[in-house]
Design an enzyme around this catalytic site. Structure first.
Site, mmCIF file in Angstrom:
data_model
loop_
_atom_site.group_PDB
_atom_site.id
_atom_site.type_symbol
_atom_site.label_atom_id
_atom_site.label_comp_id
_atom_site.label_asym_id
_atom_site.label_seq_id
_atom_site.Cartn_x
_atom_site.Cartn_y
_atom_site.Cartn_z
ATOM 1 N N TYR A 108 0.801 -1.232 0.000
ATOM 2 C CA TYR A 108 0.000 0.000 0.000
ATOM 3 C C TYR A 108 0.832 1.281 0.000
ATOM 4 O O TYR A 108 0.811 2.038 -0.951
ATOM 5 C CB TYR A 108 -0.967 -0.011 1.198
ATOM 6 C CG TYR A 108 -1.918 -1.181 1.135
ATOM 7 C CD1 TYR A 108 -2.824 -1.299 0.077
ATOM 8 C CD2 TYR A 108 -1.904 -2.182 2.097
ATOM 9 C CE1 TYR A 108 -3.695 -2.377 -0.010
ATOM 10 C CE2 TYR A 108 -2.772 -3.272 2.018
ATOM 11 C CZ TYR A 108 -3.660 -3.363 0.961
ATOM 12 O OH TYR A 108 -4.515 -4.432 0.860
ATOM 13 N N PRO A 121 -11.130 0.005 -3.065
ATOM 14 C CA PRO A 121 -12.359 -0.661 -3.513
ATOM 15 C C PRO A 121 -13.593 0.214 -3.273
ATOM 16 O O PRO A 121 -13.594 1.089 -2.398
ATOM 17 C CB PRO A 121 -12.433 -1.919 -2.634
ATOM 18 C CG PRO A 121 -11.092 -2.023 -1.967
ATOM 19 C CD PRO A 121 -10.595 -0.614 -1.861
ATOM 20 N N HIS A 344 -7.550 1.527 0.967
ATOM 21 C CA HIS A 344 -7.354 0.129 1.348
ATOM 22 C C HIS A 344 -6.296 -0.120 2.427
ATOM 23 O O HIS A 344 -6.310 -1.160 3.086
ATOM 24 C CB HIS A 344 -6.981 -0.655 0.081
ATOM 25 C CG HIS A 344 -7.356 -2.092 0.117
ATOM 26 N ND1 HIS A 344 -7.406 -2.832 1.277
ATOM 27 C CD2 HIS A 344 -7.701 -2.948 -0.870
ATOM 28 C CE1 HIS A 344 -7.758 -4.081 0.981
ATOM 29 N NE2 HIS A 344 -7.946 -4.175 -0.301
ATOM 30 N N SER A 429 -18.245 -26.262 -1.211
ATOM 31 C CA SER A 429 -18.087 -24.896 -0.708
ATOM 32 C C SER A 429 -18.493 -23.910 -1.811
ATOM 33 O O SER A 429 -17.974 -23.989 -2.930
ATOM 34 C CB SER A 429 -16.629 -24.668 -0.311
ATOM 35 O OG SER A 429 -16.214 -23.363 -0.649
ATOM 36 N N SER A 555 -11.905 -11.696 -5.064
ATOM 37 C CA SER A 555 -12.172 -11.697 -3.633
ATOM 38 C C SER A 555 -13.642 -11.966 -3.377
ATOM 39 O O SER A 555 -14.503 -11.399 -4.054
ATOM 40 C CB SER A 555 -11.793 -10.335 -3.044
ATOM 41 O OG SER A 555 -11.961 -10.358 -1.651
#
Length: 627
Positions: A108, A121, A344, A429, A555
């Protein structure tokens, strides 16, 4: 990954964490944190073996055999690998978390591309049913009240501890997301946090028509303002910011970090500007009151909102109505579109979504009690003196931003054929099922697998952030290659599908227990840099570059609210894919860059939908196997 964050009613490992009605246990958060295990350093040989396995589906046999040679060299007893591993183990003994500082810096703070699109995001919330300024401000007031309600739980440490698979999770990120801000620097940025200490933030920033205001959100007795009081204050702000010709100072925060750092030091030379910037940085969060979005057809509406959340639509629309360095910015437009964007560095998606879920539930509650009738002071307008040099910086940022806006290709797809209920009914899953569908879609589009990144939470460990689930595996490649092969029986394909989802599940479990390979390899590389030794051949290898070039960056961010998170691709020729699996449908946000001729978000969405449907047909046609 399956972040089933089971709330605090599950059996607690430690009696100290019981929810106490009013008598707050002193330092409860601290006690909880200290009870969490430290992030382990995985065994070196295990990581190297798993690295070679991870390369198999994504590099050529020649490249793989070259890398095997480098791995053999690296793993020799008494060799460079062992030396670096010992250094990492020493670091782990001396620190609270051997990875967290390094990760914050490399992922970052030292990342120099703009935070807009490339790092921050966005979240698209369901459209609200107001259609005018009154409705917009009423909703904003209620939302602010919800934020303050959540903040009270953070401040008095009554936030329920989250659990995953029965294990308590690190709650530190919740303490970093309010009253914090990123500050640009010439080589590395920093983060300031005003949540603790005597000078706690008492205000939020409100932006309207590119004009910033400091809005006090607490009464003199320390109680938070009610929605009615907040509404009155927001009306005052609205009525004193009707001019639409103001310089969009906030657009400076969209620039390349080095350019912004230069412009920042220039901007704050002026005393008035410095005070205004500090007021934004110290605020609890930002609320952006946006102009309505240009009208579009229903089928592309959500995709347009996603773009508004990520970048604001360009300098002529709402991009100047932001301060992108602020950790949390809630966005509410006059036409009912709303959501947020977050910086983020301090946090991953799940804590942000937990805060959102809380706020959304809160906004549905009816008003209680009468508001105080004491007149409130006028919210303070934050003034900026714009010199010709700052004006140039703003023009430069506008140009660069508008190029980024044109380049982002984003598609929100609501997959309505089934939700997580279907894979669960097949004892698979849901996350593994969706990841495998992404592998199938990509393979059908490009004829090969690619390095795939899925974030795995390391919050089982103190100060844990993320590691990588590598969804492209030998098992996933076996399945996607068989899927459209005429000489494979359906039963065989179904068995390969189950094997691949099982392999994904196992990799996920390994990752959340701190045994994945990506952060360990990064740690070994950073250890070499810190020791001032030459970077080992292993990290200068083509295969390493291929493994780190994530054409699919993905994600899962599950929420109770019917929302979807979105982010840009991490490589020029890649996709960013985020999804929220609901019971009966799945929300996807898919991004790509228009400047890359080979990628197309709508095409990926089409292939993904087909992959999910084909996988369902395959499982329904084949009886459950003996696997």
């Amino acid at each position: 990954m399956d972040r089933k964050q089971k709330q605090a009613e599950k059996a607690r490992p430690c009696g100290l964490l019981k929810q106490t009605a009013l008598n707050k246990i002193p330092g409860r958060f601290q006690l909880h944190q200290e009870a969490l295990p430290h992030l382990p350093v995985p065994p070196l040989q295990q990581t190297l073996d798993r690295y070679l396995l991870a390369l198999q589906p994504i590099v050529s046999p020649e490249e793989l055999s070259h890398t095997q040679g480098l791995v053999e060299e690296f793993r020799k007893p008494g060799g460079v690998g062992e030396r670096l591993q010992k250094g990492l183990e020493r670091r782990a003994r001396k620190t609270e978390n051997w990875l967290s500082d390094w990760w914050l810096k490399t992922a970052y703070l030292e990342y120099r591309l703009p935070v807009v699109v490339h790092s921050s995001p966005g979240v698209v919330l369901p459209k609200q049913d107001f259609l005018d300024r009154q409705g917009q401000l009423r909703f904003a007031a209620k939302l602010i009240e919800g934020i303050l309600d959540f903040k009270a739980m953070i401040d008095n440490e009554t936030l329920p501890v989250e659990y995953m698979g029965g294990k308590p999770l690190c709650m530190n990120q919740y303490y970093q997301i309010l009253s914090s801000c990123r500050i640009p620097g010439p080589k590395r940025d920093s983060i300031v946090n005003y949540a603790k200490g005597k000078k706690q933030s008492r205000h939020i920033t409100v932006v309207h028509n590119f004009q910033f205001f400091e809005l006090d959100v607490y009464n003199s007795d320390g109680s938070p303002l009610t929605a009615d009081q907040l509404f009155v204050q927001l009306e005052k702000i609205w009525n004193t910011s009707l001019q639409t010709n103001k310089e969009p100072v906030g657009i400076l925060t969209t620039n390349h970090r080095n350019s912004w750092a230069k412009a920042y030091s220039n901007l704050i030379k002026d005393k008035t500007n410095k005070e205004s910037v500090r007021a934004i940085e110290k605020s609890i969060c930002t609320v952006c009151l946006d102009a309505p979005m240009p009208r579009v057809s229903d089928d592309i509406y959500k995709s347009r909102v996603a773009a508004q959340m990520l970048h604001g639509g360009g300098s002529r629309l709402n991009s100047g109505n932001r301060w992108f360095d602020k950790t949390l910015q809630f966005i509410i437009a006059e036409d009912g579109s709303c959501g947020l964007v977050y910086e983020h560095a301090p946090s991953e998606g799940p804590p942000i979504v937990a805060l959102l879920d809380h706020i959304v539930e809160f906004t549905k509650k009816p008003e209680v009690g009468k508001s105080s009738t004491v007149p409130l002071p006028m919210p303070k307008k934050l003034r900026f003196n714009i010199t010709p040099e700052i004006k140039n910086d703003i023009e430069d940022a506008k140009q660069n931003l508008n190029i980024m806006v044109e380049d982002l290709d984003i598609k929100v797809m609501v997959f309505h054929h089934f939700g997580k209920g279907f894979p669960k009914s097949e004892k698979i899953s849901p996350d593994a099922f969706i990841q495998l569908a992404l592998q199938l879609a990509y393979y059908r589009m490009y004829g090969h697998a690619c390095a795939t990144y899925e974030s795995a939470s390391l919050r089982m460990f103190r100060l844990g952030r993320t590691d990588t689930i590598r969804s492209a595996s030998v098992a996933s490649l076996n399945f996607v290659q068989s899927m459209d092969s005429p000489d494979k029986l359906e039963q065989e394909k179904a068995d390969l599908l189950r094997k691949a989802t099982q392999a994904h599940r196992e990799y996920t479990d390994m990752a959340i227990r701190g045994n994945a390979i990506d952060r360990h390899l990064l740690g070994l590389k950073l250890q070499a840099i810190e020791d001032l030794v030459s970077i080992p051949e292993l990290f200068m290898d083509t295969a390493y570059a291929v493994a780190m070039h994530f054409n699919l960056s993905t994600s899962q961010v599950p929420a109770k609210t019917d929302c979807v998170m979105c982010f840009g691709p991490v490589v020029p020729d890649g996709y960013g894919v985020c999804y929220n699996p609901m019971e009966e449908h799945i929300n996807f946000a898919i991004s790509a860059f228009n400047s890359c001729a080979d990628t197309n978000a709508a095409r990926m969405a089409h292939y993904l939908e087909k992959a999910l449907l084909d996988m369902r047909i395959l499982l329904q046609a084949a009886p459950k196997s003996k696997l």
